[in-house]
Scaffold this motif. Sequence first.
Motif, PDB file in Angstrom:
ATOM      1  N   ALA A   1       0.810  -1.213   0.000  1.00 37.92           N
ATOM      2  CA  ALA A   1       0.000   0.000   0.000  1.00 37.92           C
ATOM      3  C   ALA A   1       0.846   1.267   0.000  1.00 37.92           C
ATOM      4  CB  ALA A   1      -0.926  -0.005   1.218  1.00 37.92           C
ATOM      5  N   ALA A   2       1.959   1.243   0.729  1.00 37.82           N
ATOM      6  CA  ALA A   2       2.742   2.463   0.898  1.00 37.82           C
ATOM      7  C   ALA A   2       3.360   2.937  -0.406  1.00 37.82           C
ATOM      8  CB  ALA A   2       3.834   2.241   1.943  1.00 37.82           C
ATOM      9  N   VAL A   3       3.802   2.014  -1.254  1.00 32.71           N
ATOM     10  CA  VAL A   3       4.487   2.426  -2.481  1.00 32.71           C
ATOM     11  C   VAL A   3       3.583   2.368  -3.708  1.00 32.71           C
ATOM     12  CG1 VAL A   3       6.734   1.738  -1.589  1.00 32.71           C
ATOM     13  CG2 VAL A   3       5.395   0.092  -2.901  1.00 32.71           C
ATOM     14  N   LEU A   4       2.350   1.913  -3.563  1.00 27.29           N
ATOM     15  CA  LEU A   4       1.450   1.789  -4.720  1.00 27.29           C
ATOM     16  C   LEU A   4       1.240   3.108  -5.459  1.00 27.29           C
ATOM     17  CD1 LEU A   4      -0.459  -0.047  -6.362  1.00 27.29           C
ATOM     18  CD2 LEU A   4      -2.275   0.574  -4.769  1.00 27.29           C
ATOM     19  N   PRO A   5       0.913   4.218  -4.779  1.00 27.44           N
ATOM     20  CA  PRO A   5       0.724   5.462  -5.526  1.00 27.44           C
ATOM     21  C   PRO A   5       1.969   5.904  -6.288  1.00 27.44           C
ATOM     22  CG  PRO A   5      -0.177   5.673  -3.308  1.00 27.44           C
ATOM     23  CD  PRO A   5       0.623   4.412  -3.343  1.00 27.44           C
ATOM     24  N   ALA A   6       3.145   5.694  -5.711  1.00 25.82           N
ATOM     25  CA  ALA A   6       4.383   6.088  -6.381  1.00 25.82           C
ATOM     26  C   ALA A   6       4.589   5.269  -7.650  1.00 25.82           C
ATOM     27  CB  ALA A   6       5.569   5.923  -5.437  1.00 25.82           C
ATOM     28  N   PHE A   7       4.365   3.956  -7.590  1.00 29.01           N
ATOM     29  CA  PHE A   7       4.537   3.129  -8.778  1.00 29.01           C
ATOM     30  C   PHE A   7       3.478   3.439  -9.831  1.00 29.01           C
ATOM     31  CE2 PHE A   7       6.978  -0.078  -6.126  1.00 29.01           C
ATOM     32  CZ  PHE A   7       8.176   0.198  -6.752  1.00 29.01           C
ATOM     33  N   ALA A   8       2.260   3.746  -9.392  1.00 26.22           N
ATOM     34  CA  ALA A   8       1.220   4.104 -10.349  1.00 26.22           C
ATOM     35  C   ALA A   8       1.613   5.364 -11.122  1.00 26.22           C
ATOM     36  CB  ALA A   8      -0.105   4.312  -9.623  1.00 26.22           C
ATOM     37  N   ARG A   9       2.172   6.344 -10.415  1.00 33.65           N
ATOM     38  CA  ARG A   9       2.598   7.574 -11.080  1.00 33.65           C
ATOM     39  C   ARG A   9       3.810   7.334 -11.974  1.00 33.65           C
ATOM     40  NH1 ARG A   9       1.406  11.814 -13.844  1.00 33.65           N
ATOM     41  NH2 ARG A   9       2.922  13.515 -13.651  1.00 33.65           N
ATOM     42  N   LEU A  10       4.771   6.550 -11.505  1.00 34.21           N
ATOM     43  CA  LEU A  10       5.947   6.237 -12.328  1.00 34.21           C
ATOM     44  C   LEU A  10       5.537   5.509 -13.603  1.00 34.21           C
ATOM     45  CD1 LEU A  10       8.492   5.121  -9.581  1.00 34.21           C
ATOM     46  CD2 LEU A  10       8.600   7.208 -10.973  1.00 34.21           C
ATOM     47  N   ALA A  11       4.529   4.651 -13.515  1.00 31.14           N
ATOM     48  CA  ALA A  11       4.057   3.942 -14.700  1.00 31.14           C
ATOM     49  C   ALA A  11       3.424   4.900 -15.701  1.00 31.14           C
ATOM     50  CB  ALA A  11       3.051   2.864 -14.289  1.00 31.14           C
ATOM     51  N   GLU A  12       2.700   5.896 -15.217  1.00 35.03           N
ATOM     52  CA  GLU A  12       2.122   6.892 -16.116  1.00 35.03           C
ATOM     53  C   GLU A  12       3.207   7.680 -16.846  1.00 35.03           C
ATOM     54  OE1 GLU A  12      -0.253   9.306 -13.605  1.00 35.03           O
ATOM     55  OE2 GLU A  12      -2.000   7.999 -13.685  1.00 35.03           O
ATOM     56  N   ILE A  13       4.324   7.907 -16.167  1.00 38.24           N
ATOM     57  CA  ILE A  13       5.410   8.708 -16.733  1.00 38.24           C
ATOM     58  C   ILE A  13       6.299   7.877 -17.658  1.00 38.24           C
ATOM     59  CG2 ILE A  13       7.495  10.037 -16.179  1.00 38.24           C
ATOM     60  CD1 ILE A  13       6.146  10.758 -13.503  1.00 38.24           C
ATOM     61  N   GLY A  14       6.679   6.684 -17.218  1.00 40.10           N
ATOM     62  CA  GLY A  14       7.687   5.919 -17.939  1.00 40.10           C
ATOM     63  C   GLY A  14       7.206   4.673 -18.640  1.00 40.10           C
ATOM     64  N   GLY A  15       5.945   4.288 -18.459  1.00 42.10           N
ATOM     65  CA  GLY A  15       5.446   3.084 -19.105  1.00 42.10           C
ATOM     66  C   GLY A  15       5.145   1.985 -18.101  1.00 42.10           C
ATOM     67  N   ARG A  16       4.237   1.087 -18.480  1.00 39.42           N
ATOM     68  CA  ARG A  16       3.706   0.112 -17.543  1.00 39.42           C
ATOM     69  C   ARG A  16       4.311  -1.283 -17.693  1.00 39.42           C
ATOM     70  NH1 ARG A  16      -0.301   2.164 -14.634  1.00 39.42           N
ATOM     71  NH2 ARG A  16      -1.228   4.102 -15.387  1.00 39.42           N
ATOM     72  N   LYS A  17       4.655  -1.682 -18.904  1.00 38.52           N
ATOM     73  CA  LYS A  17       5.011  -3.095 -19.102  1.00 38.52           C
ATOM     74  C   LYS A  17       6.271  -3.477 -18.345  1.00 38.52           C
ATOM     75  CE  LYS A  17       5.678  -6.711 -22.518  1.00 38.52           C
ATOM     76  NZ  LYS A  17       5.565  -7.127 -23.926  1.00 38.52           N
ATOM     77  N   THR A  18       7.314  -2.655 -18.403  1.00 40.59           N
ATOM     78  CA  THR A  18       8.556  -3.000 -17.716  1.00 40.59           C
ATOM     79  C   THR A  18       8.355  -3.105 -16.212  1.00 40.59           C
ATOM     80  OG1 THR A  18       9.920  -2.003 -19.439  1.00 40.59           O
ATOM     81  CG2 THR A  18      10.921  -2.272 -17.275  1.00 40.59           C
ATOM     82  N   LEU A  19       7.619  -2.150 -15.627  1.00 38.31           N
ATOM     83  CA  LEU A  19       7.338  -2.219 -14.193  1.00 38.31           C
ATOM     84  C   LEU A  19       6.508  -3.463 -13.859  1.00 38.31           C
ATOM     85  CD1 LEU A  19       6.550   1.472 -13.152  1.00 38.31           C
ATOM     86  CD2 LEU A  19       8.463   0.061 -12.396  1.00 38.31           C
ATOM     87  N   TYR A  20       5.576  -3.791 -14.739  1.00 42.20           N
ATOM     88  CA  TYR A  20       4.729  -4.961 -14.513  1.00 42.20           C
ATOM     89  C   TYR A  20       5.565  -6.238 -14.511  1.00 42.20           C
ATOM     90  CZ  TYR A  20       0.599  -7.965 -14.932  1.00 42.20           C
ATOM     91  OH  TYR A  20      -0.382  -8.908 -14.717  1.00 42.20           O
ATOM     92  N   LEU A  21       6.475  -6.371 -15.474  1.00 44.65           N
ATOM     93  CA  LEU A  21       7.338  -7.543 -15.527  1.00 44.65           C
ATOM     94  C   LEU A  21       8.270  -7.597 -14.320  1.00 44.65           C
ATOM     95  CD1 LEU A  21       8.293  -7.584 -19.326  1.00 44.65           C
ATOM     96  CD2 LEU A  21       6.562  -8.952 -18.158  1.00 44.65           C
ATOM     97  N   CYS A  22       8.803  -6.447 -13.922  1.00 43.83           N
ATOM     98  CA  CYS A  22       9.650  -6.402 -12.729  1.00 43.83           C
ATOM     99  C   CYS A  22       8.861  -6.816 -11.489  1.00 43.83           C
ATOM    100  CB  CYS A  22      10.228  -4.998 -12.542  1.00 43.83           C
ATOM    101  SG  CYS A  22      11.501  -4.554 -13.737  1.00 43.83           S
ATOM    102  N   GLY A  23       7.588  -6.452 -11.449  1.00 45.59           N
ATOM    103  CA  GLY A  23       6.743  -6.844 -10.323  1.00 45.59           C
ATOM    104  C   GLY A  23       6.629  -8.357 -10.204  1.00 45.59           C
ATOM    105  N   PHE A  24       6.378  -9.046 -11.324  1.00 47.74           N
ATOM    106  CA  PHE A  24       6.312 -10.502 -11.299  1.00 47.74           C
ATOM    107  C   PHE A  24       7.643 -11.101 -10.836  1.00 47.74           C
ATOM    108  CE2 PHE A  24       2.477 -11.078 -14.162  1.00 47.74           C
ATOM    109  CZ  PHE A  24       1.805 -11.892 -13.277  1.00 47.74           C
ATOM    110  N   ALA A  25       8.742 -10.561 -11.396  1.00 45.57           N
ATOM    111  CA  ALA A  25      10.057 -11.113 -11.077  1.00 45.57           C
ATOM    112  C   ALA A  25      10.383 -10.943  -9.594  1.00 45.57           C
ATOM    113  CB  ALA A  25      11.120 -10.435 -11.935  1.00 45.57           C
ATOM    114  N   LEU A  26      10.130  -9.751  -9.051  1.00 51.80           N
ATOM    115  CA  LEU A  26      10.436  -9.504  -7.644  1.00 51.80           C
ATOM    116  C   LEU A  26       9.518 -10.307  -6.727  1.00 51.80           C
ATOM    117  CD1 LEU A  26      11.125  -5.663  -7.651  1.00 51.80           C
ATOM    118  CD2 LEU A  26      12.787  -7.518  -7.446  1.00 51.80           C
ATOM    119  N   PHE A  27       8.238 -10.391  -7.100  1.00 48.33           N
ATOM    120  CA  PHE A  27       7.301 -11.167  -6.290  1.00 48.33           C
ATOM    121  C   PHE A  27       7.762 -12.623  -6.206  1.00 48.33           C
ATOM    122  CE2 PHE A  27       3.586 -13.758  -5.518  1.00 48.33           C
ATOM    123  CZ  PHE A  27       2.899 -13.065  -4.538  1.00 48.33           C
TER     124      PHE A  27
END
Length: 500
Positions: free
Chosen positions: A74-100
């Motif tokens: 919850a704490a970092v969700l808004p920051a990642f949502a904004r970063l995705a709007e700025i830099g793109g969603r797919k790379t962050l999404y793939l990194c999310g799966f990998a880190l999880f």
Amino acid sequence: MPANRGLPEPGPAQFFARRAAYAWFVVGTVCIGAFVGQVDASIVQLAMPSFEDAFDAPLDAVSRVAVAYVLAFAAVLPAFARLAEIGGRKTLYLCGFALFGLFSALCGLAPSLPLLIAFRVLQGIGGSMLGANSVVILVAAAGPARRGKALGIMAAAQAVGLSLGPALGGVLLATLGWRSIFWVTVPFALVGAALGWLIVPKTTSFAKDRRFDALGTTLLIPALVALLMTIAEWRAWGPSAPLIVCAAAGPILLGLFIWREGKAPAPLIDLRLFQSAAFSAGCVGVLVSYAMLYGMFFAMSFALIRGYHDPPFAAGLRLTVVPVALGLVAPFGGTFADKRPRLVMAAGMAVCLASALALPALLTGTPESLIGVMAALAAYGVGLGLYIAPNNSATIGAAPADKSGVAGGLLNLLRVFGAGVGVASASTALGWGLHAATGAGARTTDASEAALLSAVGGVLAMLAGFGAIGAAAALVRGKPKRAAGKPEPAPVAAPIRRDA
């Protein structure tokens, strides 16, 4: 804005992208993350007694295993949502799966409780990368005409994961031990990452304003941490310096964040949404309803395993009745609520409240009482099913059309934070109840069956109080009237052409 101004992203494989059903391939890929997230959330609740045994740790310490994940998410969700709007969603999404997946595996290898909690924090950050992007990727791929069906499929995947988690957790705990409950999600993460690489489309639409509210981020993260730690550690820390610091810092930092967001040119959260009483009341409902769901999982895991001496598999099956009832009733709740949303939601919370108040009398520890306990748990799930879906729909409907995506992201934040509030408050209430009943420390292994079940009764009374708040939020809201505005543009990819 050109797509090459964002983070580097791999394009989808043409084998999938040229198929007429490509949009549904994207939906299915997103549903993997939705499914595994709910499996993880529900399975960990059942393992709390096992963590007590494995680490010889008190109740407040093992509860951090659950709280750490949702707090980081919850704490970092808004920051990642904004970063995705700025830099793109797919790379962050793939990194999310990998880190999880990586930190799920490390959780299963953790040699100590502090390391397990630390890995859960990092796992929660990976989960937040998924949560910040999943709905937007799904909606953009499906397009307006298929959005409702796509969201319904995602909700079904979440319901299946939530229902499967307790039963699967019971089997794993009984056969392979607590480490296996983390390893079981690793294959799903690997498959999700591979399919995401091959299927998820590249980002084609970015935020026009690329500024990032760093100050707002540095205020929000410690504010949420301090607030949840105050709830989680209230009993364990007592009137100590750490508790006083958290209790004071949380509201102060949250107030500063609200002040900052009102002035920020590109805020993390659009506070104008809260000008609507219906939206504000709906947000309260989201938070308390998920607190009630996960608070019940937490409390009844101890009641069944410690109070009734159920083996983990049997306890998991019994707990499954709550999400199954919720999932079966939720579609009908949404239909009934189309005409009388406040009445249906208030009735749902009334059922939850009545169930929570009836359960303490039913928790006698005898096998004969389990029929009544199961009936009360089923009723509790029915009540949540009548409340959650209509409340989510009405809350989104109360937001301006051009802010529906922002509103959906905020509801996702409140859903996850509400789960943390539920676990943290249930842990604190259970600890207080044990201390009152035994005069000893909050360790469920040291309590008699009667003392443990009595302490669980105190948690259930607290959950009934949450139910009263949820009912009040449903009754005080006016009939939502969506403000005029153009539908929010899809921020990920254009609707998929069927002839591509």
